[in-house]
Design a protein around this motif. Structure first.
Motif, PDB file in Angstrom:
ATOM      1  N   GLN A   1     -10.618   6.258   0.229  1.00  0.00           N
ATOM      2  CA  GLN A   1     -10.815   4.840  -0.084  1.00  0.00           C
ATOM      3  C   GLN A   1     -10.067   3.915   0.870  1.00  0.00           C
ATOM      4  N   LEU A   2      -9.122   4.462   1.635  1.00  0.00           N
ATOM      5  CA  LEU A   2      -8.344   3.628   2.555  1.00  0.00           C
ATOM      6  C   LEU A   2      -9.141   3.397   3.848  1.00  0.00           C
TER       7      LEU A   2
ATOM      8  N   VAL B   1      -5.169  11.221   6.944  1.00  0.00           N
ATOM      9  CA  VAL B   1      -4.963  10.480   5.703  1.00  0.00           C
ATOM     10  C   VAL B   1      -6.193  10.573   4.805  1.00  0.00           C
ATOM     11  N   ARG B   2      -7.363  10.482   5.386  1.00  0.00           N
ATOM     12  CA  ARG B   2      -8.586  10.451   4.578  1.00  0.00           C
ATOM     13  C   ARG B   2      -8.933  11.821   4.001  1.00  0.00           C
ATOM     14  N   ASN B   3      -8.651  12.881   4.743  1.00  0.00           N
ATOM     15  CA  ASN B   3      -8.929  14.225   4.201  1.00  0.00           C
ATOM     16  C   ASN B   3      -8.191  15.254   5.032  1.00  0.00           C
TER      17      ASN B   3
ATOM     18  N   LEU C   1       0.824  -1.209   0.000  1.00  0.00           N
ATOM     19  CA  LEU C   1       0.000   0.000   0.000  1.00  0.00           C
ATOM     20  C   LEU C   1       0.861   1.264   0.000  1.00  0.00           C
TER      21      LEU C   1
ATOM     22  N   GLN D   1       0.415   3.958  -2.826  1.00  0.00           N
ATOM     23  CA  GLN D   1      -0.319   5.164  -2.469  1.00  0.00           C
ATOM     24  C   GLN D   1       0.556   6.301  -1.935  1.00  0.00           C
ATOM     25  N   CYS D   2       1.666   5.955  -1.284  1.00  0.00           N
ATOM     26  CA  CYS D   2       2.433   6.974  -0.546  1.00  0.00           C
ATOM     27  C   CYS D   2       3.781   7.317  -1.164  1.00  0.00           C
TER      28      CYS D   2
ATOM     29  N   ASP E   1      -6.362  -0.642   6.315  1.00  0.00           N
ATOM     30  CA  ASP E   1      -5.315  -0.301   5.353  1.00  0.00           C
ATOM     31  C   ASP E   1      -4.301   0.652   5.971  1.00  0.00           C
TER      32      ASP E   1
ATOM     33  N   SER F   1      -2.863  14.824  -0.800  1.00  0.00           N
ATOM     34  CA  SER F   1      -4.024  14.222  -1.452  1.00  0.00           C
ATOM     35  C   SER F   1      -4.858  13.448  -0.442  1.00  0.00           C
ATOM     36  N   ALA F   2      -6.187  13.488  -0.635  1.00  0.00           N
ATOM     37  CA  ALA F   2      -7.094  12.757   0.245  1.00  0.00           C
ATOM     38  C   ALA F   2      -7.193  11.297  -0.197  1.00  0.00           C
ATOM     39  N   PHE F   3      -7.293  10.393   0.771  1.00  0.00           N
ATOM     40  CA  PHE F   3      -7.410   8.963   0.488  1.00  0.00           C
ATOM     41  C   PHE F   3      -8.622   8.387   1.223  1.00  0.00           C
TER      42      PHE F   3
END
Length: 425
Positions: free
Chosen positions: A108-109, A77-79, A41, A45-46, A113, A104-106
């Motif tokens: 979906q994680l 992490v999400r926003n 991940l 993603q990172c 995760d 960046s917002a994630f």
């Protein structure tokens, strides 16, 4: 005194218990996630903006869970933008410390995760193995043989010198023995020197003269035929670029860096901005990249030279505007009267780069693989079939010439590849 001692013992035990509890609370996040899945991940993603142990676009992430609460990390992490707008002091501080770059917002994680990613970033950094003298390195590296060739050659030279001295001594002793025993060495009768005998024989002089003239002509011709032929030329560049790492280990396509080869006469020298497409985030090499000749600090130092050339501050993650020109040493250099078009060979003919430039994916230092002589080019044109699969450029002329020569496939030579005007103005 006994009562005080018991009190001190209880205090020490209590302090130890609190330390263990604190350590467990800081490391428990690593036990709830899977670091193997977290690595996948992280890379997906990172890794574009973060490194584990160095600052990139964002901060280093190793041990991040020890700095922040997990509930806060989930929200960030999400926003991150929403968390900053809410006035969260910690979010605002992180935002300002990283040049106010928006993460960046994630959304979906999931929390699982994120736990996996945190478990991966919480792993202890593995120390690079230290090479010791006399130990074998990784496969493909040079091992220490123990005794250098120079020592062996010096020993042999000393032995040969001793033998020569012994021969002179033996000859001197034998001469003295012969003289003591009254033995006289017979004197040789005077003979005609061989050079005088040779000079008197006109036939031998004529034959020898003709042989020397022919031999001289052969070597002079061979010498002049090598003028301008720089096969295996391997200059040292101002910034060490390893094709073995880029084209070999990482599988970077040749035409990613030399993009002009597809559309232009020249392949072109990649600009420093092309290098920075990757090295903006890659400031060091992996430990496994190093060899016996080139260590990890050496490669990392060459990346620092790149940063100095483009004016990149890897700590502040910004361009300073202070650039330095890189004076690359040219390797392949055709004469001015020779015309060669990369695009016609690479795009139209579909010739692989390795055909002319050799197995570059294995070169630590780039060199000239082929002689690039006229004979070498002509031989290639005679042997190479024109690729027709999906190549409409040659469809009509291929059909006409195939009937003319009575063949199914045409070579470059049969399509005019041997005409002087194709390569010479």
């Amino acid at each position: 005194m006994k009562k005080v001692g018991n009190h001190n013992s209880i205090s020490r035990n209590l302090f130890f218990s609190l330390a263990v509890l604190l350590t467990f609370s800081l490391s428990s996040f690593a036990q709830t996630g899977d670091p193997v899945k977290g690595k996948e991940l992280f890379n997906a993603q990172c890794a574009a903006c973060h490194k584990l142990d160095g600052k990139a676009t964002g901060p280093a992430l190793r041990g991040v869970a020890a700095k922040y609460d997990m509930a806060w990390i989930y929200k960030w992490v999400r926003n991150s933008s929403e968390l900053i707008k809410s006035g969260d002091a910690q979010a605002v501080k992180v935002f300002e410390e990283n040049n106010k770059l928006v993460m960046s917002a994630f959304p979906q994680l999931s929390e699982g995760d994120i736990d996996n990613i945190i478990a991966y970033t919480s792993e202890v950094k593995a120390e690079a193995p230290v090479a010791t003298a006399g130990t074998a390195g990784p496969p493909g590296t040079k091992a220490d043989s123990g005794i250098s060739n120079n020592v062996i050659l010096a020993a042999l030279a000393v032995v040969m010198l001793m033998l020569v001295v012994m021969l002179f001594l033996v000859n001197s002793v034998l001469g003295k023995v012969a003289k003591a025993n009254g033995i006289e060495v017979a004197k040789k009768e005077p003979t005609t020197p061989i050079w005088k005998a040779f000079a008197r024989n006109q036939f031998l002089v004529l034959v020898t003269s003709i042989f020397l003239l022919l031999a001289s002509g052969y070597f002079v011709y061979g010498f002049f035929m090598q003028v301008g032929v720089d096969q295996n030329y391997e200059p040292i560049q101002p910034i060490h670029f390893s094709h073995r790492i880029h084209a070999g280990s990482n599988g970077v396509d040749c035409k990613y860096c030399h993009s002009a080869a597809r559309v232009s006469k020249n392949a072109g020298i990649p600009s420093m901005n092309v290098c920075m497409n990757c090295h903006k985030s890659i400031s060091e090499v992996a430990d496994t990249t190093a060899t016996a000749d080139h260590s990890k600090p050496f490669y990392d130092g060459e990346i620092d030279k790149l940063y100095a050339a483009v004016g990149w501050d890897k700590v502040g993650q910004k361009y300073t505007g202070k650039t330095q020109p890189v004076k690359w040493v040219r390797i392949h250099n055709l004469p001015d009267f020779v015309y060669f078009n990369h695009s016609q060979h690479v795009t139209v003919a579909g010739v692989e780069c390795q055909t002319c430039h050799g197995p570059v994916q294995g070169y630590e230092i780039q060199k000239q693989f082929a002689p690039l002589t006229m004979g070498w080019c002509i031989d290639c044109h005679r042997k190479t079939d024109v690729k027709m699969e999906g190549n409409e450029y040659y469809t009509k002329i291929h059909e006409e010439l195939s009937k003319k020569y009575g063949v199914d496939k045409l070579t470059a030579a049969q399509m005019g590849g041997l005409e002087c005007g194709k390569c010479h103005y």
